[in-house]
Structures are given as structure tokens and as C-alpha cells.
Design a protein around this motif. Structure first.
Motif, mmCIF file in Angstrom:
data_model
loop_
_atom_site.group_PDB
_atom_site.id
_atom_site.type_symbol
_atom_site.label_atom_id
_atom_site.label_comp_id
_atom_site.label_asym_id
_atom_site.label_seq_id
_atom_site.Cartn_x
_atom_site.Cartn_y
_atom_site.Cartn_z
ATOM 1 N N ARG A 4 0.855 -1.194 0.000
ATOM 2 C CA ARG A 4 0.000 0.000 0.000
ATOM 3 C C ARG A 4 0.890 1.243 0.000
ATOM 4 N NH1 ARG A 4 -5.228 -0.648 -0.186
ATOM 5 N NH2 ARG A 4 -5.811 1.010 1.225
ATOM 6 N N SER A 5 0.479 2.237 -0.765
ATOM 7 C CA SER A 5 1.235 3.489 -0.837
ATOM 8 C C SER A 5 1.047 4.273 0.462
ATOM 9 C CB SER A 5 0.746 4.324 -2.015
ATOM 10 O OG SER A 5 -0.556 4.831 -1.743
ATOM 11 N N THR A 6 1.871 5.284 0.640
ATOM 12 C CA THR A 6 1.754 6.151 1.804
ATOM 13 C C THR A 6 0.374 6.803 1.837
ATOM 14 O OG1 THR A 6 4.124 6.581 1.815
ATOM 15 C CG2 THR A 6 2.734 8.165 2.974
ATOM 16 N N LEU A 7 -0.094 7.246 0.699
ATOM 17 C CA LEU A 7 -1.410 7.864 0.614
ATOM 18 C C LEU A 7 -2.511 6.880 1.026
ATOM 19 C CD1 LEU A 7 -2.847 10.478 -0.196
ATOM 20 C CD2 LEU A 7 -3.002 9.569 -2.513
ATOM 21 N N GLN A 8 -2.416 5.636 0.569
ATOM 22 C CA GLN A 8 -3.408 4.622 0.935
ATOM 23 C C GLN A 8 -3.352 4.314 2.439
ATOM 24 O OE1 GLN A 8 -2.033 1.751 -1.949
ATOM 25 N NE2 GLN A 8 -3.931 1.940 -3.136
ATOM 26 N N ARG A 9 -2.146 4.244 2.989
ATOM 27 C CA ARG A 9 -2.018 3.972 4.432
ATOM 28 C C ARG A 9 -2.595 5.116 5.255
ATOM 29 N NH1 ARG A 9 3.100 2.300 2.812
ATOM 30 N NH2 ARG A 9 4.064 4.078 3.842
ATOM 31 N N ARG A 10 -2.418 6.337 4.796
ATOM 32 C CA ARG A 10 -3.019 7.484 5.492
ATOM 33 C C ARG A 10 -4.542 7.407 5.444
ATOM 34 N NH1 ARG A 10 0.831 12.459 3.431
ATOM 35 N NH2 ARG A 10 2.626 11.897 4.719
ATOM 36 N N GLU A 15 -9.779 6.202 8.007
ATOM 37 C CA GLU A 15 -10.987 5.379 8.057
ATOM 38 C C GLU A 15 -11.085 4.647 9.393
ATOM 39 O OE1 GLU A 15 -11.110 2.776 4.685
ATOM 40 O OE2 GLU A 15 -11.328 4.452 3.280
ATOM 41 N N GLN A 16 -9.967 4.134 9.872
ATOM 42 C CA GLN A 16 -9.957 3.422 11.153
ATOM 43 C C GLN A 16 -10.325 4.366 12.296
ATOM 44 O OE1 GLN A 16 -9.693 0.127 11.410
ATOM 45 N NE2 GLN A 16 -10.138 0.336 13.581
ATOM 46 N N LEU A 29 -20.121 -2.115 11.666
ATOM 47 C CA LEU A 29 -19.561 -2.078 10.322
ATOM 48 C C LEU A 29 -20.127 -3.204 9.459
ATOM 49 C CD1 LEU A 29 -17.442 -0.867 8.344
ATOM 50 C CD2 LEU A 29 -15.849 -2.583 9.230
ATOM 51 N N HIS A 30 -20.521 -2.861 8.215
ATOM 52 C CA HIS A 30 -20.958 -3.855 7.239
ATOM 53 C C HIS A 30 -19.993 -3.950 6.070
ATOM 54 C CE1 HIS A 30 -24.772 -5.073 8.876
ATOM 55 N NE2 HIS A 30 -24.923 -3.843 9.271
ATOM 56 N N SER A 31 -19.474 -2.826 5.608
ATOM 57 C CA SER A 31 -18.549 -2.835 4.468
ATOM 58 C C SER A 31 -17.500 -1.752 4.673
ATOM 59 C CB SER A 31 -19.288 -2.556 3.150
ATOM 60 O OG SER A 31 -20.259 -3.528 2.884
ATOM 61 N N ARG A 32 -16.282 -2.081 4.242
ATOM 62 C CA ARG A 32 -15.194 -1.107 4.281
ATOM 63 C C ARG A 32 -14.458 -1.189 2.951
ATOM 64 N NH1 ARG A 32 -10.449 -0.376 8.836
ATOM 65 N NH2 ARG A 32 -9.505 1.415 7.801
ATOM 66 N N GLN A 33 -14.274 -0.027 2.328
ATOM 67 C CA GLN A 33 -13.602 0.069 1.029
ATOM 68 C C GLN A 33 -14.280 -0.833 -0.003
ATOM 69 O OE1 GLN A 33 -9.457 -0.691 1.878
ATOM 70 N NE2 GLN A 33 -9.215 1.250 2.937
ATOM 71 N N TRP A 34 -15.612 -0.782 -0.019
ATOM 72 C CA TRP A 34 -16.407 -1.585 -0.955
ATOM 73 C C TRP A 34 -16.329 -0.938 -2.332
ATOM 74 C CZ3 TRP A 34 -20.615 -1.202 -4.172
ATOM 75 C CH2 TRP A 34 -21.215 -2.403 -4.556
ATOM 76 N N GLU A 55 -18.118 8.822 3.896
ATOM 77 C CA GLU A 55 -17.039 9.155 2.970
ATOM 78 C C GLU A 55 -15.966 9.853 3.797
ATOM 79 O OE1 GLU A 55 -14.787 9.725 -0.501
ATOM 80 O OE2 GLU A 55 -16.425 8.347 -0.047
ATOM 81 N N VAL A 56 -14.778 9.257 3.858
ATOM 82 C CA VAL A 56 -13.690 9.758 4.696
ATOM 83 C C VAL A 56 -12.695 10.526 3.842
ATOM 84 C CG1 VAL A 56 -11.840 9.124 6.289
ATOM 85 C CG2 VAL A 56 -13.981 7.799 6.270
ATOM 86 N N LYS A 57 -12.339 11.724 4.298
ATOM 87 C CA LYS A 57 -11.300 12.526 3.652
ATOM 88 C C LYS A 57 -10.215 12.808 4.687
ATOM 89 C CE LYS A 57 -13.095 12.800 -0.331
ATOM 90 N NZ LYS A 57 -12.482 12.044 -1.398
#
Length: 122
Positions: A4-10, A15-16, A29-34, A55-57
């Protein structure tokens, strides 16, 4: 599986953080990164007879987009609506349940800012 890239890990960290806060408020929780052809739903959670689409930013600082708020325009909302339709097709048991859309603006460390929740009509 690719690293995973740095951006994806951030994004994962943000999200966590949102998920922990919502879990402490009784959401399940039902779905994550669906994913579907229209995009990705970051988090889908529920309480009895209610669904929450989040939607997480994540941002490391408040730039011109105001911690990510500016990226949540009409185009993004349309993509979310289309992805949401796909999610409901895959999970028909939830089709009649009311849904609420929330944007979670999460400041990345070292910032200690609280998560900002923006409720949006969907």
C-alpha cells in the motif's frame, strides 16, 4: 498483493479513526472500502433500522480545500449515489432501510483536531 502506498495507508488510518469513533457510538460495520464500477464506499455501518454511509477525507493540513471539504462536490455525490445503488443491489435486505450520508474530515497526525462530521442529504 502490492504494498500500500503512503497515501493509501493514510486513508486507512483515517478510516480506522472514523470507524473507532462510530463504533463507540453503537454503529456496526458492514462494508469497508467496498468497490464497484462507479467507485468506492469507504464505510457502510448500521444501527437497528438505519444505515450510515461514510465518505472519509484525510488531510495532513488545512489547504485550499478546507481539510477535504471542497472535494465533496456534485460529481463526488453522483459517484457515491451510483456506488450506493450497486451496494444495495448486492445487499437487497437493506433496500428499504433509511440511509444517511456523512462526510468525515480527518486531520492526520501530528494534528490533534477532532474529526469533523458533515451530514448531507442523500
Amino acid at each position: 498483493m502490492a504494498a500500500r502506498s503512503t497515501l493509501q495507508r493514510r486513508g486507512d488510518w483515517a478510516e480506522q479513526r472514523a470507524l473507532r469513533l462510530l463504533g463507540s457510538r453503537g454503529w456496526t460495520l458492514h462494508s469497508r472500502q467496498w468497490r464497484c464500477r462507479w467507485g468506492e464506499l469507504d464505510l457502510v455501518l448500521s444501527k437497528p433500522q438505519r444505515l450510515l454511509l461514510v465518505e472519509v477525507k484525510a488531510r495532513s493540513r488545512c489547504g485550499p480545500d478546507g481539510w477535504g471539504q471542497a472535494s465533496l462536490g456534485p460529481r463526488k455525490r453522483l459517484r457515491l449515489q451510483r456506488a450506493w445503488s450497486c451496494w444495495l443491489e448486492a445487499h437487497p435486505a437493506w433496500a428499504d432501510c433509511p440511509v444517511e450520508l456523512v462526510y468525515a474530515l480527518v486531520a492526520l497526525p501530528p494534528s490533534r483536531r477532532a474529526v469533523r462530521w458533515i451530514h448531507v442529504s442523500f
